[in-house]
Design a protein around this motif. Structure first.
Motif, PDB file in Angstrom:
ATOM      1  N   MET A  49       0.851  -1.191   0.000  1.00  0.00           N
ATOM      2  CA  MET A  49       0.000   0.000   0.000  1.00  0.00           C
ATOM      3  C   MET A  49       0.888   1.243   0.000  1.00  0.00           C
ATOM      4  N   ARG A  50       0.520   2.216  -0.798  1.00  0.00           N
ATOM      5  CA  ARG A  50       1.373   3.382  -0.987  1.00  0.00           C
ATOM      6  C   ARG A  50       1.262   4.351   0.187  1.00  0.00           C
ATOM      7  N   ILE A  51       2.334   5.106   0.406  1.00  0.00           N
ATOM      8  CA  ILE A  51       2.265   6.204   1.345  1.00  0.00           C
ATOM      9  C   ILE A  51       1.476   7.334   0.711  1.00  0.00           C
ATOM     10  N   SER A  52       0.977   8.253   1.527  1.00  0.00           N
ATOM     11  CA  SER A  52       0.124   9.320   0.999  1.00  0.00           C
ATOM     12  C   SER A  52       0.895  10.597   0.701  1.00  0.00           C
ATOM     13  N   ILE A  53       2.077  10.762   1.283  1.00  0.00           N
ATOM     14  CA  ILE A  53       2.838  11.985   1.058  1.00  0.00           C
ATOM     15  C   ILE A  53       3.291  12.022  -0.404  1.00  0.00           C
ATOM     16  N   SER A  54       3.133  13.165  -1.037  1.00  0.00           N
ATOM     17  CA  SER A  54       3.344  13.248  -2.483  1.00  0.00           C
ATOM     18  C   SER A  54       4.771  13.569  -2.872  1.00  0.00           C
ATOM     19  N   SER A  55       5.607  13.958  -1.911  1.00  0.00           N
ATOM     20  CA  SER A  55       6.987  14.309  -2.223  1.00  0.00           C
ATOM     21  C   SER A  55       7.896  13.940  -1.062  1.00  0.00           C
ATOM     22  N   MET A  56       9.111  13.507  -1.376  1.00  0.00           N
ATOM     23  CA  MET A  56      10.105  13.181  -0.362  1.00  0.00           C
ATOM     24  C   MET A  56      11.045  14.362  -0.104  1.00  0.00           C
TER      25      MET A  56
ATOM     26  N   LEU B  40       4.362  22.729   2.423  1.00  0.00           N
ATOM     27  CA  LEU B  40       3.147  23.185   1.747  1.00  0.00           C
ATOM     28  C   LEU B  40       2.361  22.033   1.127  1.00  0.00           C
ATOM     29  N   ASP B  41       3.030  21.155   0.421  1.00  0.00           N
ATOM     30  CA  ASP B  41       2.336  20.014  -0.191  1.00  0.00           C
ATOM     31  C   ASP B  41       1.988  18.937   0.841  1.00  0.00           C
ATOM     32  N   PRO B  42       2.920  18.561   1.748  1.00  0.00           N
ATOM     33  CA  PRO B  42       2.544  17.578   2.770  1.00  0.00           C
ATOM     34  C   PRO B  42       1.380  18.010   3.647  1.00  0.00           C
ATOM     35  N   MET B  43       1.205  19.326   3.840  1.00  0.00           N
ATOM     36  CA  MET B  43       0.071  19.816   4.621  1.00  0.00           C
ATOM     37  C   MET B  43      -1.249  19.360   3.992  1.00  0.00           C
ATOM     38  N   ILE B  44      -1.313  19.332   2.681  1.00  0.00           N
ATOM     39  CA  ILE B  44      -2.507  18.867   1.983  1.00  0.00           C
ATOM     40  C   ILE B  44      -2.649  17.352   2.133  1.00  0.00           C
ATOM     41  N   ASP B  45      -1.532  16.642   1.930  1.00  0.00           N
ATOM     42  CA  ASP B  45      -1.552  15.175   2.047  1.00  0.00           C
ATOM     43  C   ASP B  45      -1.961  14.738   3.450  1.00  0.00           C
ATOM     44  N   PHE B  46      -1.494  15.480   4.453  1.00  0.00           N
ATOM     45  CA  PHE B  46      -1.780  15.174   5.855  1.00  0.00           C
ATOM     46  C   PHE B  46      -3.230  15.437   6.211  1.00  0.00           C
ATOM     47  N   THR B  47      -3.770  16.517   5.708  1.00  0.00           N
ATOM     48  CA  THR B  47      -5.066  17.012   6.154  1.00  0.00           C
ATOM     49  C   THR B  47      -6.237  16.375   5.430  1.00  0.00           C
ATOM     50  N   LEU B  48      -6.081  16.142   4.149  1.00  0.00           N
ATOM     51  CA  LEU B  48      -7.191  15.659   3.342  1.00  0.00           C
ATOM     52  C   LEU B  48      -7.061  14.161   3.071  1.00  0.00           C
TER      53      LEU B  48
ATOM     54  N   LEU C 146      10.054   6.519   8.015  1.00  0.00           N
ATOM     55  CA  LEU C 146       9.703   5.159   8.422  1.00  0.00           C
ATOM     56  C   LEU C 146       8.990   4.387   7.319  1.00  0.00           C
ATOM     57  N   ASN C 147       8.462   5.108   6.330  1.00  0.00           N
ATOM     58  CA  ASN C 147       7.689   4.490   5.243  1.00  0.00           C
ATOM     59  C   ASN C 147       6.447   3.785   5.779  1.00  0.00           C
ATOM     60  N   ALA C 148       5.773   4.474   6.704  1.00  0.00           N
ATOM     61  CA  ALA C 148       4.551   3.947   7.315  1.00  0.00           C
ATOM     62  C   ALA C 148       3.353   4.719   6.758  1.00  0.00           C
ATOM     63  N   PRO C 149       2.560   4.127   5.890  1.00  0.00           N
ATOM     64  CA  PRO C 149       1.461   4.851   5.247  1.00  0.00           C
ATOM     65  C   PRO C 149       0.388   5.317   6.231  1.00  0.00           C
ATOM     66  N   LYS C 150      -0.140   6.477   5.952  1.00  0.00           N
ATOM     67  CA  LYS C 150      -1.264   7.006   6.727  1.00  0.00           C
ATOM     68  C   LYS C 150      -2.505   6.164   6.487  1.00  0.00           C
TER      69      LYS C 150
END
Length: 303
Positions: A1-8, A52-60, A107-111
């Motif tokens: 299963m993929r992680i949700s963060i869009s950028s490393m 800025l981008d992770p804030m979206i990935d985290f929240t939505l 950690l590569n732990a998907p939300k």
């Protein structure tokens, strides 16, 4: 299963100063990360840009984000920003965002779910953990990671309060010993909202097994905890006169020494609160002028 963060890009801003296993069984992990410096100061401007981008990935949720993928004008960003509280009232949400970023990018732990996906306004507090991730630790062995963050001036106070919160959360009580919704209730919330994420049918079935292990006797599933601790350090004005490379090396050495003399507190708290059976993934980050810096970072990210 993929992680949700869009950028490393986020994790590239940090250097690991301490990476330490605190027990004999590789279950209690402490990671101290140092934000990159610029002219002998922490580079908060670069951190703001990378949040800025992770804030979206985290929240939505993934479903909500997918609705905006072809929509110009930053509508997803606007919706995400509206879920945060006002900056001056906001004591912990930066830590929650940073913990999400570390768990996914390091950690590569998907939300699985964050509390922001359940909020209907920026004044709405959602009880329970800050978020939930999962991690595969071995073949057929998984962990649900429940999140807790504290950003205080004093390191030991932040650490103590984080573990106290976890104790109350696990045992479903408040400070007076009265019932309060906690870990068991959190799992019902997760189960009820799994369809908010764009999981496949197989992924949904897998996550249900993680939440309710009796569905599959071949899976070993345990509850774990992710913790973010932000604390304050001060720079001596004379030290800031040093060449940047020397300044940074001496700063790292100072942090290592501090953690060497204080890391025992983590195991002491784990034992104090009878949490020995759980795995812990602890991320620690020093700030300068932590209250001022927290407000600056959140203000810029949420504008």
């Amino acid at each position: 299963m993929r992680i949700s963060i869009s950028s490393m890009d986020f994790i590239e801003l940090f250097e690991p100063v301490v990476q330490k296993t605190l027990d004999d069984y590789d279950q209690k992990h402490m990671n101290v990360f140092l934000l990159q410096t610029n002219a002998n100061e922490f580079d908060y401007n670069s951190l703001i840009d990378r949040l800025l981008d992770p804030m979206i990935d985290f929240t939505l949720s993934r479903v909500t984000k997918s609705k905006f993928k072809d929509s110009p004008g930053g509508r997803a960003s606007k919706m995400a920003r509206q879920k945060f509280r006002k900056v001056n009232e906001n004591k912990g949400e930066l830590g929650e965002l940073l913990l999400y970023c570390f768990l996914e990018s390091h950690l590569n732990a998907p939300k699985v779910l964050t509390k922001y996906e359940l909020k209907t306004s920026n004044n709405d507090y959602v009880k329970g953990s800050d978020g939930v991730h999962f991690l595969q630790v071995d073949e057929g062995e998984y962990q649900l990671i429940f999140c807790e963050s504290k950003t205080y001036k004093n390191f030991t106070n932040a650490l103590s309060d984080a573990f106290e919160s976890i104790y109350y959360f696990k045992n479903e009580i408040n400070k007076d010993g009265e019932y309060k919704a906690g870990l068991a209730f959190e799992k019902t919330i997760i189960s009820a909202h799994l369809t908010n994420e764009s999981f496949t049918d197989d992924e949904l079935e897998f996550l249900k097994k993680l939440i309710y292990p009796s569905r599959d006797k071949n899976l070993e599933i345990n509850d774990a905890f992710g913790i973010f601790i932000g604390y304050e350090i001060t720079f001596d004005p004379n030290d800031k006169l040093k060449p940047p490379k020397r300044f940074k090396e001496e700063l790292k050495e100072e942090i290592r020494k501090y953690m060497d003399s204080n890391s025992h507190r983590i195991m002491d708290l784990i034992k104090k609160y009878n949490l020995e059976g759980h795995s812990f993934y602890i991320y620690i980050m020093p700030f300068t002028e932590i209250d001022k810096s927290r407000k600056k970072i959140l203000k810029e990210v949420l504008e």
